[in-house]
Design a protein around this motif. Structure first.
Motif, PDB file in Angstrom:
ATOM      1  N   GLY A  66      46.121  38.666  39.798  1.00 44.30           N
ATOM      2  CA  GLY A  66      44.827  38.944  40.497  1.00 44.30           C
ATOM      3  C   GLY A  66      43.569  39.055  39.467  1.00 44.30           C
ATOM      4  O   GLY A  66      43.949  39.560  38.575  1.00 44.30           O
ATOM      5  N   ILE A  67      42.516  38.390  39.701  1.00 44.01           N
ATOM      6  CA  ILE A  67      41.368  38.617  38.822  1.00 44.01           C
ATOM      7  C   ILE A  67      40.193  38.787  39.636  1.00 44.01           C
ATOM      8  O   ILE A  67      40.001  38.026  40.654  1.00 44.01           O
ATOM      9  N   LEU A  68      38.994  39.488  39.126  1.00 43.22           N
ATOM     10  CA  LEU A  68      37.972  39.714  39.728  1.00 43.22           C
ATOM     11  C   LEU A  68      36.960  39.070  38.569  1.00 43.22           C
ATOM     12  O   LEU A  68      36.714  39.452  37.398  1.00 43.22           O
ATOM     13  N   ILE A  69      36.116  38.368  39.019  1.00 38.21           N
ATOM     14  CA  ILE A  69      35.262  37.612  38.261  1.00 38.21           C
ATOM     15  C   ILE A  69      33.815  37.962  38.608  1.00 38.21           C
ATOM     16  O   ILE A  69      33.428  37.962  39.796  1.00 38.21           O
ATOM     17  N   GLU A  70      32.891  38.332  37.588  1.00 35.81           N
ATOM     18  CA  GLU A  70      31.366  38.358  37.711  1.00 35.81           C
ATOM     19  C   GLU A  70      30.800  37.512  36.979  1.00 35.81           C
ATOM     20  O   GLU A  70      31.223  37.167  35.742  1.00 35.81           O
ATOM     21  N   GLY A  71      29.779  36.496  37.538  1.00 34.97           N
ATOM     22  CA  GLY A  71      29.460  35.540  36.794  1.00 34.97           C
ATOM     23  C   GLY A  71      28.366  34.630  37.501  1.00 34.97           C
ATOM     24  O   GLY A  71      27.382  35.327  38.236  1.00 34.97           O
ATOM     25  N   ASN A 101      37.974  41.123  35.274  1.00 35.37           N
ATOM     26  CA  ASN A 101      38.457  42.361  35.488  1.00 35.37           C
ATOM     27  C   ASN A 101      40.039  42.200  35.997  1.00 35.37           C
ATOM     28  O   ASN A 101      39.918  41.148  36.663  1.00 35.37           O
ATOM     29  N   PHE A 102      40.800  43.088  35.772  1.00 37.86           N
ATOM     30  CA  PHE A 102      42.081  43.199  36.675  1.00 37.86           C
ATOM     31  C   PHE A 102      41.829  43.505  38.112  1.00 37.86           C
ATOM     32  O   PHE A 102      40.919  44.466  38.225  1.00 37.86           O
ATOM     33  N   ALA A 103      42.265  42.716  38.807  1.00 33.77           N
ATOM     34  CA  ALA A 103      42.356  43.213  40.306  1.00 33.77           C
ATOM     35  C   ALA A 103      43.021  44.325  40.750  1.00 33.77           C
ATOM     36  O   ALA A 103      44.069  44.631  39.783  1.00 33.77           O
ATOM     37  N   VAL A 104      42.775  45.127  41.551  1.00 32.03           N
ATOM     38  CA  VAL A 104      43.619  46.252  41.586  1.00 32.03           C
ATOM     39  C   VAL A 104      45.206  45.917  41.796  1.00 32.03           C
ATOM     40  O   VAL A 104      45.598  44.961  42.432  1.00 32.03           O
ATOM     41  N   GLY A 105      45.723  46.705  41.130  1.00 28.15           N
ATOM     42  CA  GLY A 105      47.228  46.676  40.939  1.00 28.15           C
ATOM     43  C   GLY A 105      47.917  45.579  39.970  1.00 28.15           C
ATOM     44  O   GLY A 105      49.012  45.388  39.763  1.00 28.15           O
ATOM     45  N   THR A 106      47.048  44.846  39.402  1.00 26.14           N
ATOM     46  CA  THR A 106      47.348  43.942  38.214  1.00 26.14           C
ATOM     47  C   THR A 106      47.527  44.323  36.996  1.00 26.14           C
ATOM     48  O   THR A 106      46.582  45.308  36.407  1.00 26.14           O
ATOM     49  N   LYS A 107      48.476  44.682  36.210  1.00 23.15           N
ATOM     50  CA  LYS A 107      48.707  45.142  34.878  1.00 23.15           C
ATOM     51  C   LYS A 107      48.301  44.188  33.847  1.00 23.15           C
ATOM     52  O   LYS A 107      48.620  42.904  33.962  1.00 23.15           O
ATOM     53  N   HIS A 115      42.823  47.643  31.918  1.00 23.73           N
ATOM     54  CA  HIS A 115      41.496  47.706  30.990  1.00 23.73           C
ATOM     55  C   HIS A 115      40.471  47.727  31.823  1.00 23.73           C
ATOM     56  O   HIS A 115      40.234  47.538  32.942  1.00 23.73           O
ATOM     57  N   ASP A 116      39.248  47.870  30.999  1.00 24.24           N
ATOM     58  CA  ASP A 116      37.906  47.900  31.569  1.00 24.24           C
ATOM     59  C   ASP A 116      37.666  46.255  31.770  1.00 24.24           C
ATOM     60  O   ASP A 116      38.477  45.386  32.544  1.00 24.24           O
ATOM     61  N   THR A 117      36.627  45.833  31.259  1.00 21.58           N
ATOM     62  CA  THR A 117      36.133  44.341  31.237  1.00 21.58           C
ATOM     63  C   THR A 117      36.460  43.673  29.728  1.00 21.58           C
ATOM     64  O   THR A 117      36.408  44.467  28.862  1.00 21.58           O
TER      65      THR A 117
END
Length: 121
Positions: A66-71, A101-107, A115-117
């Motif tokens: 899982g990945i959270l992208i801001e762009g 960022n790591f999506a919730v629950g992704t290590k 981690h942060d960003t």
């Protein structure tokens, strides 16, 4: 009102990211993500990241994570050719990941902690 080109996507990597370098040594990675909509359909987005963000992504993410992208969105137009050699104009739009960022629950792959960003990498 000022124009705004900002994208937030929360999805999963469709393949392992591979770090590459430009001719002048700048790190870059191209990857794609799958994002499931509320109606259950899935959209696929081509993405790229540069420098520290690219290096962070390649160190810490794998296919399926899982990945959270801001762009922001970036459009490119170029001339392509059909199999018969006929030229036509093609336009691509991709997400340029400014931070990931790591999506919730992704290590993390390195130490198991979230981690942060990539900006903090």
């Amino acid at each position: 009102m000022a124009d705004l080109n900002k994208v937030f996507e929360n999805g999963r990597l469709t393949r392992d990211p591979e770090l590459r370098g430009t001719t002048n040594g700048t790190s870059v990675v191209r990857f794609s993500i799958a994002v499931t909509r509320y109606d259950g359909k899935t959209d696929f987005f081509d993405c790229k990241a540069w420098r520290g963000t690219a290096e962070f992504l390649c160190r810490n993410f794998r296919k399926g994570d899982g990945i959270l992208i801001e762009g922001h969105l970036e459009k490119s137009t170029y001339t392509a050719h059909t199999k018969s050699g006929e030229a036509y104009e093609k336009t691509d739009v991709e997400i340029v990941a400014d931070t990931v960022n790591f999506a919730v629950g992704t290590k993390s792959r390195t130490d198991g902690n979230l981690h942060d960003t990539a900006e903090n990498a």
